[in-house]
Design an enzyme around this catalytic site. Structure first.
Site, PDB file in Angstrom:
ATOM      1  N   CYS A 102       0.815  -1.223   0.000  1.00  0.00           N
ATOM      2  CA  CYS A 102       0.000   0.000   0.000  1.00  0.00           C
ATOM      3  C   CYS A 102       0.849   1.273   0.000  1.00  0.00           C
ATOM      4  O   CYS A 102       0.314   2.374  -0.169  1.00  0.00           O
ATOM      5  CB  CYS A 102      -0.940   0.009   1.203  1.00  0.00           C
ATOM      6  SG  CYS A 102      -1.896  -1.497   1.359  1.00  0.00           S
ATOM      7  N   HIS A 247      -2.841   6.937   2.540  1.00  0.00           N
ATOM      8  CA  HIS A 247      -3.422   5.625   2.228  1.00  0.00           C
ATOM      9  C   HIS A 247      -4.742   5.471   2.985  1.00  0.00           C
ATOM     10  O   HIS A 247      -4.819   5.745   4.188  1.00  0.00           O
ATOM     11  CB  HIS A 247      -2.428   4.529   2.620  1.00  0.00           C
ATOM     12  CG  HIS A 247      -3.001   3.162   2.450  1.00  0.00           C
ATOM     13  ND1 HIS A 247      -3.694   2.787   1.331  1.00  0.00           N
ATOM     14  CD2 HIS A 247      -3.012   2.083   3.283  1.00  0.00           C
ATOM     15  CE1 HIS A 247      -4.106   1.542   1.467  1.00  0.00           C
ATOM     16  NE2 HIS A 247      -3.710   1.097   2.643  1.00  0.00           N
ATOM     17  N   ASN A 277     -10.360   0.154   0.996  1.00  0.00           N
ATOM     18  CA  ASN A 277      -8.896   0.169   0.906  1.00  0.00           C
ATOM     19  C   ASN A 277      -8.496  -0.431  -0.439  1.00  0.00           C
ATOM     20  O   ASN A 277      -8.691  -1.622  -0.671  1.00  0.00           O
ATOM     21  CB  ASN A 277      -8.338  -0.663   2.077  1.00  0.00           C
ATOM     22  CG  ASN A 277      -6.827  -0.783   2.056  1.00  0.00           C
ATOM     23  OD1 ASN A 277      -6.187  -0.516   1.044  1.00  0.00           O
ATOM     24  ND2 ASN A 277      -6.260  -1.212   3.174  1.00  0.00           N
TER      25      ASN A 277
HETATM   26  O1  UT7 Z   1      -3.710  -1.390   3.811  1.00  0.00           O
HETATM   27  C1  UT7 Z   1      -3.149  -2.384   4.598  1.00  0.00           C
HETATM   28  C2  UT7 Z   1      -3.165  -2.037   5.978  1.00  0.00           C
HETATM   29  N1  UT7 Z   1      -4.324  -2.492   6.669  1.00  0.00           N
HETATM   30  C3  UT7 Z   1      -4.807  -1.768   7.667  1.00  0.00           C
HETATM   31  O2  UT7 Z   1      -4.363  -0.675   7.873  1.00  0.00           O
HETATM   32  C4  UT7 Z   1      -5.833  -2.296   8.596  1.00  0.00           C
HETATM   33  C5  UT7 Z   1      -5.462  -1.930  10.016  1.00  0.00           C
HETATM   34  N2  UT7 Z   1      -6.385  -2.452  10.976  1.00  0.00           N
HETATM   35  C6  UT7 Z   1      -7.640  -1.963  11.085  1.00  0.00           C
HETATM   36  O3  UT7 Z   1      -8.066  -1.061  10.393  1.00  0.00           O
HETATM   37  C7  UT7 Z   1      -8.498  -2.531  12.190  1.00  0.00           C
HETATM   38  O4  UT7 Z   1      -7.690  -3.280  13.062  1.00  0.00           O
HETATM   39  C8  UT7 Z   1      -9.664  -3.433  11.661  1.00  0.00           C
HETATM   40  C9  UT7 Z   1     -10.698  -2.571  10.938  1.00  0.00           C
HETATM   41  C10 UT7 Z   1      -9.124  -4.487  10.707  1.00  0.00           C
HETATM   42  C11 UT7 Z   1     -10.353  -4.114  12.824  1.00  0.00           C
HETATM   43  O5  UT7 Z   1     -10.835  -3.140  13.747  1.00  0.00           O
HETATM   44  P1  UT7 Z   1     -10.516  -3.299  15.309  1.00  0.00           P
HETATM   45  O6  UT7 Z   1     -11.218  -2.204  15.991  1.00  0.00           O
HETATM   46  O7  UT7 Z   1      -9.032  -3.390  15.452  1.00  0.00           O
HETATM   47  O8  UT7 Z   1     -11.248  -4.648  15.662  1.00  0.00           O
HETATM   48  P2  UT7 Z   1     -10.607  -5.968  16.294  1.00  0.00           P
HETATM   49  O9  UT7 Z   1      -9.786  -6.693  15.287  1.00  0.00           O
HETATM   50  O10 UT7 Z   1      -9.994  -5.599  17.601  1.00  0.00           O
HETATM   51  O11 UT7 Z   1     -11.934  -6.792  16.573  1.00  0.00           O
HETATM   52  C12 UT7 Z   1     -12.923  -6.359  17.509  1.00  0.00           C
HETATM   53  C13 UT7 Z   1     -14.102  -7.295  17.425  1.00  0.00           C
HETATM   54  C14 UT7 Z   1     -13.712  -8.778  17.450  1.00  0.00           C
HETATM   55  O12 UT7 Z   1     -14.704  -9.467  18.178  1.00  0.00           O
HETATM   56  P3  UT7 Z   1     -14.436  -9.887  19.712  1.00  0.00           P
HETATM   57  O13 UT7 Z   1     -13.211 -10.757  19.671  1.00  0.00           O
HETATM   58  O14 UT7 Z   1     -14.207  -8.586  20.445  1.00  0.00           O
HETATM   59  O15 UT7 Z   1     -15.689 -10.586  20.071  1.00  0.00           O
HETATM   60  C15 UT7 Z   1     -13.794  -9.194  16.012  1.00  0.00           C
HETATM   61  O16 UT7 Z   1     -14.073 -10.563  15.838  1.00  0.00           O
HETATM   62  O17 UT7 Z   1     -14.784  -7.094  16.177  1.00  0.00           O
HETATM   63  C16 UT7 Z   1     -14.954  -8.365  15.534  1.00  0.00           C
HETATM   64  N3  UT7 Z   1     -14.976  -8.151  14.098  1.00  0.00           N
HETATM   65  C17 UT7 Z   1     -16.102  -7.892  13.414  1.00  0.00           C
HETATM   66  N4  UT7 Z   1     -17.383  -7.786  13.813  1.00  0.00           N
HETATM   67  C18 UT7 Z   1     -18.310  -7.499  12.880  1.00  0.00           C
HETATM   68  C19 UT7 Z   1     -13.922  -8.144  13.243  1.00  0.00           C
HETATM   69  N5  UT7 Z   1     -14.364  -7.891  11.986  1.00  0.00           N
HETATM   70  C20 UT7 Z   1     -15.714  -7.728  12.084  1.00  0.00           C
HETATM   71  C21 UT7 Z   1     -16.708  -7.437  11.132  1.00  0.00           C
HETATM   72  N6  UT7 Z   1     -17.993  -7.320  11.576  1.00  0.00           N
HETATM   73  N7  UT7 Z   1     -16.458  -7.232   9.835  1.00  0.00           N
END
Ligand code: UT7
Length: 323
Positions: A102, A247, A277
């Site tokens: 990216c 990005h 993204n």
């Molecule tokens: O371009 C390449 C670079 N990529 C990035 O920059 C991505 C960087 N990371 C992010 O933007 C974020 O970490 C994400 C958007 C991917 C995830 O957001 P988060 O606030 O970090 O969520 P998390 O991974 O801590 O997950 C929180 C909860 C989890 O459930 P539990 O374990 O708390 O019960 C996940 O299973 O959200 C859950 N979850 C979802 N729930 C509904 C993860 N994805 C989803 C979803 N819908 N799509």
């Protein structure tokens, strides 16, 4: 720029994984993204490249170097830049593909500038195209909602004025975001170092794996660091930057970076709401929209900043020199 016609809304993802419009909007800022119908990537590259060449008032023969960025090239070989060069009739252009995930547009811009300085090349076409839908795991709710497809191109030529860049990488984070190019079940899969790097031997072939939280932590720090270091090299303060095309991975990452840099979020152009993204295409898509909307004025100081798989990151600051 060129985007596939099909648009996938947050609601569409609720039909294939356990997610909700509310979760996606509040955690990422995204509402929709464009998804390819499966056509080859080079068709999008050719379309956005033609538009950029015309906008620069040039013809394909005027281009003397093409740098193509993508993590989803149609072929392992030949390169995307060679395929596109042939289709454009850019017969005077040398061709290079780079894979800097990216952050690739920032790396390509930095590279272009170095080629321009030698005087050997005058008009460099940068094409950033990604078909992330090819490598997205649509059973993984934590990643599939994030990615979209798209392409954007620009022509870079030498001019008077500011340019400074800062590029970096941290390969110790390689395992936090990856997609395989080949299946691992061959003779070399027993090689220890591969297993060490991998840590995910059962991970599905060729699909994106991401430890979102780790990448998030890296991104917020890397973006602020890169912008600060590029500004230092440019001899300006970050406050003097007029526009930031960053990005488009997550609105919360942009908000955190803005706050770390002590800049208003308004300086960050955002369109992830509509495109998700799109990896290396996201920054030039922003620049294209900013250009068309008349946001960029000649002499404005523009900062581009990216981060991604590698882990890799970089920022460049330059003066917009187009009327
Ligand atoms: O371009 C390449 C670079 N990529 C990035 O920059 C991505 C960087 N990371 C992010 O933007 C974020 O970490 C994400 C958007 C991917 C995830 O957001 P988060 O606030 O970090 O969520 P998390 O991974 O801590 O997950 C929180 C909860 C989890 O459930 P539990 O374990 O708390 O019960 C996940 O299973 O959200 C859950 N979850 C979802 N729930 C509904 C993860 N994805 C989803 C979803 N819908 N799509």
């Amino acid at each position: 720029m060129c985007l596939p016609e099909t648009v996938a809304s947050n609601e569409d993802y609720t039909k294939i994984v356990d997610t909700s419009d509310e979760w996606i909007r509040t955690r990422t800022g995204m509402r929709e993204r464009h998804i390819s119908d499966g056509s080859p990537e080079y068709l999008m590259s050719v379309q956005s490249a033609k538009e950029a060449i015309a906008d620069a008032g040039l013809t394909a023969e005027d281009i003397d170097l093409i740098i193509h960025t993508s993590v989803t090239p149609d072929y392992i070989t030949p390169s995307m830049s060679c395929i596109v060069q042939g289709l454009l009739g850019a017969s005077n252009a040398a061709c290079i593909d780079i894979n800097c995930a990216c952050a690739a547009f920032v790396y390509a811009l930095d590279m272009a500038r170095r080629y321009l300085i030698t005087g050997d090349h005058k008009n460099i076409l940068i094409i950033s195209t990604e078909l992330l839908s090819k490598i997205t795991d649509y059973e993984d709710r934590s990643t599939c909602v994030l990615f979209g497809d798209g392409s954007a191109s620009c022509v870079v030529s030498a001019s008077e004025g500011l340019f400074a860049s800062y590029l970096g990488a941290d390969g110790t984070g390689a395992h936090t975001l990856f997609a395989r190019s080949f299946p691992i079940d061959n003779v070399f899969s027993e090689v220890k170092s591969l297993r060490d790097f991998d840590g995910f031997v059962d991970w599905k072939e060729r699909k994106i794996y991401m430890d979102g939280r780790e990448v998030y932590k890296f991104a917020t720090k890397a973006m602020a660091d890169a912008v600060q270091k590029a500004a230092e090299k440019a001899g300006i303060s970050v406050e003097e930057i007029d526009h930031i095309a960053a990005h488009q991975a997550n609105i919360r990452i942009l908000e955190t970076a803005a706050s770390k840099l002590n800049l208003p979020l308004e300086k960050f152009y955002t369109n992830l709401e509509h495109y998700g993204n799109t990896s290396s295409a996201s920054i030039p898509i922003c620049l294209n929209e900013m250009n068309r909307k008349g946001i960029l004025k000649k002499g404005d100081k523009v900062c581009v900043v990216g981060f991604g798989a590698g882990l890799i990151y970089g920022a460049a600051i330059f003066e917009w020199n187009k009327d």
